[in-house]
Design an enzyme around this catalytic site. Structure first.
Site, PDB file in Angstrom:
ATOM      1  N   HIS A  36       0.867  -1.184   0.000  1.00 12.82           N
ATOM      2  CA  HIS A  36       0.000   0.000   0.000  1.00 12.82           C
ATOM      3  C   HIS A  36       0.898   1.226   0.000  1.00 12.82           C
ATOM      4  O   HIS A  36       1.571   1.521   0.988  1.00 12.82           O
ATOM      5  CB  HIS A  36      -0.909   0.019   1.222  1.00 12.82           C
ATOM      6  CG  HIS A  36      -1.729   1.273   1.309  1.00 12.82           C
ATOM      7  ND1 HIS A  36      -2.597   1.651   0.314  1.00 12.82           N
ATOM      8  CD2 HIS A  36      -1.786   2.245   2.250  1.00 12.82           C
ATOM      9  CE1 HIS A  36      -3.170   2.794   0.646  1.00 12.82           C
ATOM     10  NE2 HIS A  36      -2.690   3.179   1.812  1.00 12.82           N
ATOM     11  N   ASP A  88       1.038   5.080  -0.301  1.00 15.14           N
ATOM     12  CA  ASP A  88       0.341   6.369  -0.266  1.00 15.14           C
ATOM     13  C   ASP A  88       0.988   7.357  -1.226  1.00 15.14           C
ATOM     14  O   ASP A  88       2.203   7.553  -1.204  1.00 15.14           O
ATOM     15  CB  ASP A  88       0.372   6.954   1.146  1.00 15.14           C
ATOM     16  CG  ASP A  88      -0.478   6.164   2.113  1.00 15.14           C
ATOM     17  OD1 ASP A  88      -1.683   6.017   1.849  1.00 15.14           O
ATOM     18  OD2 ASP A  88       0.060   5.705   3.140  1.00 15.14           O
ATOM     19  N   ASP A 127      -7.654   1.633   2.283  1.00 14.27           N
ATOM     20  CA  ASP A 127      -7.241   2.565   3.338  1.00 14.27           C
ATOM     21  C   ASP A 127      -8.165   3.749   3.569  1.00 14.27           C
ATOM     22  O   ASP A 127      -8.112   4.344   4.633  1.00 14.27           O
ATOM     23  CB  ASP A 127      -5.817   3.067   3.050  1.00 14.27           C
ATOM     24  CG  ASP A 127      -5.158   3.688   4.281  1.00 14.27           C
ATOM     25  OD1 ASP A 127      -5.559   3.347   5.411  1.00 14.27           O
ATOM     26  OD2 ASP A 127      -4.249   4.509   4.119  1.00 14.27           O
ATOM     27  N   HIS A 177      -6.264   9.715  -0.677  1.00 14.94           N
ATOM     28  CA  HIS A 177      -6.962   9.723   0.611  1.00 14.94           C
ATOM     29  C   HIS A 177      -6.146  10.326   1.750  1.00 14.94           C
ATOM     30  O   HIS A 177      -6.648  10.388   2.884  1.00 14.94           O
ATOM     31  CB  HIS A 177      -7.435   8.312   0.980  1.00 14.94           C
ATOM     32  CG  HIS A 177      -6.332   7.302   1.084  1.00 14.94           C
ATOM     33  ND1 HIS A 177      -5.943   6.530   0.028  1.00 14.94           N
ATOM     34  CD2 HIS A 177      -5.548   6.938   2.119  1.00 14.94           C
ATOM     35  CE1 HIS A 177      -4.961   5.727   0.405  1.00 14.94           C
ATOM     36  NE2 HIS A 177      -4.701   5.960   1.676  1.00 14.94           N
TER      37      HIS A 177
END
Length: 954
Positions: A75, A77, A199, A449
């Protein structure tokens, strides 16, 4: 209930379908067009998969056994604790050890060593950067991995967007950018089949609707309210069919949705990244600490436990986490052993089968199970991870960035339209080389996000804003080139980006200038213009030479203060402009030495507002057309943010979490000092509540909305208290504990106080637990009155008392909320070292509920896609074209021109949408055209359709 997961596996829909795209000759759009894909190469029908990618690349499972699907993933970001660039390169590891380029290097190397291995990748923004740096040989190697299904893309957008604070048009844009790159690069095998939002902090129904219409077969996420999860685990309802629209006919917006068992982390004790502390599998029996038996036993225990709360004999385990697989050998070496040793137990009677898998392969097995799944019709807001920890603060966090993102979206749509209308000269014209790509990428990153959500570190927020500003600069060249070409004027064009605080050097000093107003909507608009000036009287003429009524008023004290020396205008010039659809109109402005007498001040035509003479506060609002009147007061309050020193919980308010330490907000002032202005253009009441809170209540003569322009900050913290500032409207409307909010700017959902549609809520935070995201509008209503508030950015709000609607404006906090960002939300800047000052607008309308959408939807649309105002100094050449429209006909009221964008050299992408819900209209089909030589397009309520036009200039 419904008996099937999908409408059709790998089906086509408006983002994944096409018809022919013949040549389209006229330069000005006639509209009607030819449906196509948002992918670079549209497809005519359900595509034939290659023999090895997609669902055919899945490993075989074993009937009658518990099949455990291991999904290696990372994951990444697109900015959070570090900037996008820092994350990609692995810079600033003193903040967080993370380097995406090394992750992709390492994963590809390890996938080549074992054909059984699988990996999924999500964030195209990072993959795109990495791909550009690879050699031809490496690119061919990766293409082979993709073609064999060993490397699979999921989600596929430029980023994994936030769902609470994003607008649907920007989400579609960023998904288009990522998906197009994957299609252009890898063809059909690059197409993601699964949406993957592991997420984001709560999930919007509109996102599910968009994913369904984009053609995804399923959707997986990790976060939902802890009470909801507990109930679903007991009932084995963690997988469901999400019916994500009340307007679109099923199954158009139906999407199978699954909740992952561990968020997006591996099971406890089974993390084998360099950042993990779990022991590796030690499988040499001749060495000390042999642990295979222990590992297998623990894994089987976890697998059987997980199977108890899911419905089939297939379960999924995410094997990875934040920025993991930088040294992929650690993960894969242990996963290979785990699979081998667990499966060896089958010879001893074990009924557990472990395999490398992907979310789409897991989804395929659920589809094959042919079960009945529970139906979901609402959304997953608000999200709480425990009793006092509601993630509803980020709905408002960083309100200045949220506004900048929203107006950047408006500017990007205008930039893309003018790139099409200008043709090649827009990109390389008299003012240099311009482009829309820079702003497209900046806006795509801003949807992440931890971007527009406001949950990033301050230096990262600054970087997002810097990228947007750079994109603006590139688009300004493009816009100047196009407007020069369309108007025939080579005069330099001036952009004034601080008109909201009355700063524009040209209008402050020039005695003669022109104002160009470009309207990106497909219908005419009337728009109030306020320009900073130092003169006292001006003459204004429109594009036809007709005089335009104007007024000069003094700049308010609040505006003079908030400018911080960046402008020196003492007055504002007010006038109303009219702009044609998808076009511009030009107004000429000249300073007068002695102004004509002011015309009499006409009464507003549509609304009437009253104020309490003793308090200076709003007291009523009336709709003169419908003869409605409601009692209405408005004031500002603040909640004292919890510092964690509380007997019930140590949770603090922070960037993510809203937790006031009392249910009763503190009023900033019970009275307001006021100053009134009234002229032929506008009526204003200027209110001062405190040194850090002021407001202007405006009613333009021909407006159907009351404007509340609020200014908040610097929020004082000398009392060592963090503050969460709200504007609250209290009305005589009998709302019965219900209010309504939009979902990502589209369909509206009902919200009920202390209630969730799918489980019996135990409310533990009466304020934060009743806050919801408001992207563009919210309203309360009873049988005869509907009060709607249109916002100019995403904000959080609620209806805590009947007849009341409160919206959070600004947050300044002194503690971190321990959700990872590692710093308090305490924004300052060089201009505002004492604390950020934020200014914004709320537009209020009062209508009968049956017709309210006719007012609030156009209002919201005009705020989201507002006119672009540019200036040229001096007198225009007589040959200048003062007005232009890119449409030959105005679109019907229910139809919105969502996107006009250059697709490639001679092709234009166009999106049309029906912007009304089924409950808001009396007809269900809306036809465009009528000319037998023109293709006809039918749009159903809430439907979006995408087209490709082949355009040549004439």
């Amino acid at each position: 209930m419904i008996g099937k997961i999908h409408k059709q596996m790998s089906h086509d829909s408006w983002l994944f379908s096409k018809m022919a795209t013949p040549e389209y000759t006229p330069f000005v759009f006639l509209l009607l067009l030819f449906q196509s894909s948002v992918w670079g190469v549209p497809v005519c029908q359900t595509p034939q998969e290659s023999p090895t990618c997609g669902y055919k690349s899945c490993h075989a499972t074993k009937p009658g056994m518990l099949n455990v699907h291991l999904v290696p993933h990372t994951h990444d970001d697109v900015g959070w604790l570090k900037t996008v660039d820092q994350y990609f390169y692995g810079d600033r590891n003193d903040i967080q050890h993370a380097g995406v380029q090394y992750i992709l290097d390492s994963v590809v190397d390890q996938l080549l060593k074992n054909p059984d291995r699988r990996f999924i990748y999500v964030e195209t923004a990072f993959f795109y950067r990495w791909w550009k740096q690879q050699t031809d040989d490496m690119q061919n190697t990766v293409k082979q991995l993709v073609n064999e299904g060993r490397l699979e893309f999921v989600n596929g957008g430029w980023c994994m967007s936030d769902e609470a604070t994003t607008h649907y048009s920007a989400v579609i844009d960023q998904m288009t950018m990522g998906l197009r790159f994957l299609n252009d690069t890898f063809g059909h095998c690059g197409r993601p089949r699964v949406a993957w939002h592991i997420d984001p902090f709560g999930h919007a129904r509109e996102h599910a609707s968009m994913f369904a219409q984009m053609g995804y077969d399923g959707f997986f996420f990790g976060r939902l309210d802890y009470q909801d999860r507990n109930r679903r685990m007991v009932a084995r309802e963690q997988e469901m069919l999400w019916r994500a629209s009340e307007s679109l006919t099923p199954p158009m917006a139906d999407l199978f949705t699954g909740i992952l068992p561990n968020g997006y982390n591996p099971p406890e004790g089974f993390c084998w990244d360099q950042s993990c502390d779990d022991p590796p599998i030690r499988d040499d029996p001749d060495l000390e600490d042999y642990n295979v038996d222990d590992v297998v036993t623990r894994f089987l225990h976890i697998a059987h436990g997980q199977a108890l709360v899911y419905k089939t004999n297939h379960i999924i385990m995410t094997m990875g986490s934040d920025f993991q697989y930088e040294n992929a050998n650690l993960w894969y070496k242990n996963l290979d052993k785990l699979i081998r040793y667990v499966n060896q137990m089958q010879s001893n009677g074990s009924e557990v089968n472990v395999l490398y898998s992907t979310p789409s392969c897991y989804l395929q097995e659920l589809h094959r199970a042919n079960l009945t799944w529970p139906l979901k019709g609402d959304d997953f807001f608000p999200y709480a991870d425990s009793a006092h920890d509601f993630w509803t603060g980020y709905f408002t966090s960083r309100p200045a960035l949220k506004r900048y993102e929203r107006i950047s979206n408006s500017y990007l749509q205008t930039c893309k339209q003018l790139e099409v209308l200008g043709g090649p000269i827009s990109r390389k014209g008299p003012f240099g080389a311009g482009d829309s790509e820079t702003l497209k990428k900046a806006m795509a990153v801003a949807q992440h996000h931890d971007a527009v959500s406001g949950t990033e570190k301050q230096h990262v927020a600054n970087d997002y804003a810097r990228k947007l500003a750079n994109g603006w600069a590139h688009c300004q060249v493009l816009v100047s080139n196009t407007l020069s070409s369309l108007s025939g004027s080579s005069a330099p064009r001036v952009y004034c980006e601080h008109l909201n605080i009355s700063v524009c050097p040209l209008t402050e000093t020039s005695k003669k200038f022109s104002v160009n107003v470009y309207n990106p909507l497909a219908r005419p608009v009337s728009w109030p213009v306020r320009l900073p000036v130092n003169g006292t009287a001006y003459s204004i003429s429109d594009a036809k030479g007709k005089a335009v009524d104007s007024q000069v008023v003094p700049v308010s004290q609040a505006t003079a203060a908030v400018r911080q020396g960046r402008g020196y205008a003492v007055n504002e010039l007010l006038f109303q402009v009219q702009a044609p659809p998808l076009g511009y109109s030009t107004y000429s402005v000249s300073l007068l030495q002695n102004g004509p007498p002011s015309p009499p001040s006409p009464l507003p035509r549509f609304l009437r507002v009253t104020f309490d003479p003793e308090t200076g506060l709003l007291s009523s609002l009336s709709n003169l057309e419908t003869q409605q009147t409601v009692k209405l007061s408005q004031n500002f309050y603040w909640y004292n943010a919890s510092d964690g020193n509380n007997s019930e919980s140590i949770q603090m308010s922070g960037a993510y979490i809203f937790r006031p330490n009392t249910s009763t907000p503190f009023i900033i002032s019970k009275t307001a000092k006021i100053e009134t202005l009234q002229n032929s253009v506008v009526q204003e009441v200027r209110q001062w509540f405190s040194p850090w809170v002021s407001q202007v209540v405006r009613l333009y003569t021909d407006s159907r909305a009351l404007e509340l322009e609020w200014t908040v900050g610097p929020v004082p913290i000398g009392d060592d208290l963090g503050k969460e500032v709200i504007s609250r409207l209290d009305s005589s409307i009998n709302s019965s504990g219900v209010f309504y909010t939009d979902s990502n700017g589209r369909e509206v959902l009902q919200r009920r106080k202390d209630y969730r549609p799918t489980w019996n809520l135990r409310q533990s935070e009466p304020i934060a637990g009743n806050y919801y995201p408001i992207n563009s509008r919210a309203y309360i209503k009873d049988d005869k009155d509907q009060l709607t508030v249109v916002t100019d950015r995403s904000q959080g709000g609620g209806s805590i008392q009947d007849g009341s609607l409160e919206i959070m404006l600004h947050r300044r906090l002194l503690y971190d909320d321990v959700r990872g960002v590692g710093e308090p939300l305490n924004e300052t800047s060089d201009i505002y070292p004492e604390g950020l000052v934020v200014r914004g607008r709320h537009l209020l309308s009062l209508s009968p509920p049956a017709t309210a959408a006719d007012t609030h939807r156009p209002l919201a649309q005009e705020v989201v896609l507002q006119p672009l105002i540019t200036f040229t100094d001096g007198e225009l050449h007589p040959s200048t074209r003062l007005e232009f429209s890119g449409l030959q006909a105005v679109l019907p009221p229910a139809v919105h021109l969502l996107t006009v964008s250059q697709w490639d050299q001679d092709t234009v992408l166009l999106r049309l949408e029906h912007q009304y819900q089924a409950s808001e209209i009396t007809h269900t089909l809306l036809s465009l055209g009528g000319d037998p030589s023109v293709w006809e397009v039918n749009l159903k309520p809430m439907e979006i359709r995408t087209f490709l036009l082949r355009v040549r200039q004439r």
